[in-house]
Design a protein around this motif. Sequence first.
Motif, PDB file in Angstrom:
ATOM      1  N   VAL A 145      -7.485  68.020  33.168  1.00  0.00           N
ATOM      2  CA  VAL A 145      -7.810  69.350  33.671  1.00  0.00           C
ATOM      3  C   VAL A 145      -8.336  69.215  35.095  1.00  0.00           C
ATOM      4  CG1 VAL A 145      -8.285  70.315  31.410  1.00  0.00           C
ATOM      5  CG2 VAL A 145     -10.136  69.272  32.702  1.00  0.00           C
ATOM      6  N   THR A 146      -8.075  70.232  35.907  1.00  0.00           N
ATOM      7  CA  THR A 146      -8.522  70.232  37.295  1.00  0.00           C
ATOM      8  C   THR A 146      -9.522  71.361  37.514  1.00  0.00           C
ATOM      9  OG1 THR A 146      -6.393  69.348  38.014  1.00  0.00           O
ATOM     10  CG2 THR A 146      -7.767  70.360  39.703  1.00  0.00           C
ATOM     11  N   GLU A 147     -10.641  71.010  38.102  1.00  0.00           N
ATOM     12  CA  GLU A 147     -11.654  71.985  38.470  1.00  0.00           C
ATOM     13  C   GLU A 147     -11.781  72.017  39.990  1.00  0.00           C
ATOM     14  OE1 GLU A 147     -15.195  70.650  36.583  1.00  0.00           O
ATOM     15  OE2 GLU A 147     -14.519  71.158  34.543  1.00  0.00           O
ATOM     16  N   LYS A 183     -10.632  62.194  24.769  1.00  0.00           N
ATOM     17  CA  LYS A 183     -11.574  62.749  25.743  1.00  0.00           C
ATOM     18  C   LYS A 183     -10.793  63.143  26.986  1.00  0.00           C
ATOM     19  CE  LYS A 183     -14.617  60.140  27.965  1.00  0.00           C
ATOM     20  NZ  LYS A 183     -15.808  59.307  28.254  1.00  0.00           N
ATOM     21  N   LYS A 184     -10.917  64.402  27.387  1.00  0.00           N
ATOM     22  CA  LYS A 184     -10.110  64.894  28.503  1.00  0.00           C
ATOM     23  C   LYS A 184     -10.550  64.289  29.835  1.00  0.00           C
ATOM     24  CE  LYS A 184     -12.809  69.180  29.037  1.00  0.00           C
ATOM     25  NZ  LYS A 184     -12.731  70.655  28.968  1.00  0.00           N
ATOM     26  N   LYS A 185      -9.582  64.166  30.718  1.00  0.00           N
ATOM     27  CA  LYS A 185      -9.846  63.681  32.067  1.00  0.00           C
ATOM     28  C   LYS A 185     -10.105  64.899  32.958  1.00  0.00           C
ATOM     29  CE  LYS A 185      -7.815  60.879  35.759  1.00  0.00           C
ATOM     30  NZ  LYS A 185      -6.654  60.030  36.147  1.00  0.00           N
ATOM     31  N   ILE A 186     -11.210  64.866  33.709  1.00  0.00           N
ATOM     32  CA  ILE A 186     -11.575  65.993  34.565  1.00  0.00           C
ATOM     33  C   ILE A 186     -11.488  65.557  36.028  1.00  0.00           C
ATOM     34  CG2 ILE A 186     -13.339  67.682  35.147  1.00  0.00           C
ATOM     35  CD1 ILE A 186     -14.513  67.278  32.357  1.00  0.00           C
ATOM     36  N   ILE A 187     -10.640  66.252  36.771  1.00  0.00           N
ATOM     37  CA  ILE A 187     -10.492  65.998  38.207  1.00  0.00           C
ATOM     38  C   ILE A 187     -11.068  67.186  38.962  1.00  0.00           C
ATOM     39  CG2 ILE A 187      -8.841  65.668  40.088  1.00  0.00           C
ATOM     40  CD1 ILE A 187      -6.966  64.365  38.072  1.00  0.00           C
ATOM     41  N   VAL A 188     -11.896  66.901  39.953  1.00  0.00           N
ATOM     42  CA  VAL A 188     -12.489  67.960  40.772  1.00  0.00           C
ATOM     43  C   VAL A 188     -11.805  67.977  42.135  1.00  0.00           C
ATOM     44  CG1 VAL A 188     -14.578  68.845  41.839  1.00  0.00           C
ATOM     45  CG2 VAL A 188     -14.703  67.740  39.595  1.00  0.00           C
TER      46      VAL A 188
END
Length: 377
Positions: free
Chosen positions: A190-192, A241-246
Motif C-alpha cells: 500500500v502507498t501512503e 504483513k502488508k508493505k507500507i510505502i510513503v
Amino acid sequence: MNFLKQKKAKRYVIAGISILAIAVLAIVATSTLKAYANEDYWTVKIGKKTVAVFSSESSAKKVIKNVKNHYVVEGAEVQSIKCSPAMAVEKKTYRVSEAPKVSKVNDTVDYILSGTKKKTIYTVKSGDSAWGIAEKHGFTVRQLAEMNDTKDIATLFPGDELKLYETKPMVTVTTTQLLTSEKRIKYQTVTETSSEVLKNTTVIKQEGAYGKKQVTELVTCENGKIVHSEVQESKVLKPSKKKIIVKGTGILPAPPNGSTYQGDGQAVANYALKFVGNPYVYGGSSLTNGADCSGFVLAVYKHFGITMAHDAGVMRGYGKEVSLAEALPGDLVCHYGHVGIYIGGGMIVHAVNESMGIAVTGASYTGPVITVRRIVE
C-alpha cells in the motif's frame, strides 16, 4: 558246470540290455512329453495389445499397480485412479518348447510410462549449447526442451544430463487425490502520502512479510500434470504483513545561506537535462512551454520538493557556497543576473536566451561566475 555258468552269464547280459532299453525308452518318452507339455504365463495387456509376459500372476499385477501409483503424491489421500486404455492381466498357456521371453517388472513399468525401450542420455560437456546439442542429434531446440521439460535448457552446465528421446506414455493415468500442503500468502503493498517526506522521495514505513496457510485441495492430474484443482479447505497459519510505502509531498523552502538539505544533486542535474531544447520565455517557469533562467532553476528544484524565489539575485544567497573547482552536479552556478545548474565537467544547463532556449554550455558562457551554491548534499 561250465555250461551252467555260461547260461547264467547270458541271462545277466540279456537283463542288462533290457534295463538299458527301458531307460532309453523312458528318456525318449520324457523328452517327447516335455516337448508337448504346457506351462502357464501371465500377460500384461493395454487394451488389446500385449506389452509384457511374466511367469507369475503376482508380477503381472505388480506392473499395473506400480504404473497406477507412479503419479500418486506421497501422503495424499487417493480418491480414484484410472488408466486409459485400460490395463489388465490375462493368463495364457504356452508349450514348453515355445516359452516366451519373460519380462522384468521395473523395466516394464518404465516402458509403459515412457513409451520407449531405447533411451539415450546425453551428458553436457564444456562449451555445449542447447542449439548445438539439438542440431547434432537431429532435433529442434523446441523438441529438446519438450523432452527435458523439467530442466531449463537455456542454462546448461557440464555434467547435466539430457534426454534425447521423446516420452509418449502408453497409457493416460488419471489420478484424483486429496492433497494437503502449506502455501505462502502474498503480502499487500500500500502507498501512503506524507508532507513530512520530501516530494519525489519515497520511504518504506513497514517491510512486508509473507504469511502461511494450510490448504487442502482435490486435485485431478493426467500423467502427473494438473488438469483441475478445487480448494476444499484453507486455514491461515500465519497472517501476512502488508508493505507500507510513503510517498513524499513535502515542500521545503530553499535552504538559507550556509546550510543544505539532504538530497541527490546528480538526480537534479539529470532531471534538468531532460528539458534541453525547450524554449526560453522571459518571466516563464514552465519546463515544457518556456522559462527564463531563474524560472528554469526553480521549476527543476520544485520537482524535488524545494521552493525558490523567481529571482536569480536572491538565489545567490541560498545554500552553502563552494568554489567552481569543487562544484558538483546539481549546484547553482550564479552570474550577475543569471543562474544555471551545474552538470559536471565545467558545464551547466540553463535557460540561455530566446535564440538558444534551454541549452548546455560552459559555466562561464554568460559571464564571470560570481558564486556556486550547493542546495543539496
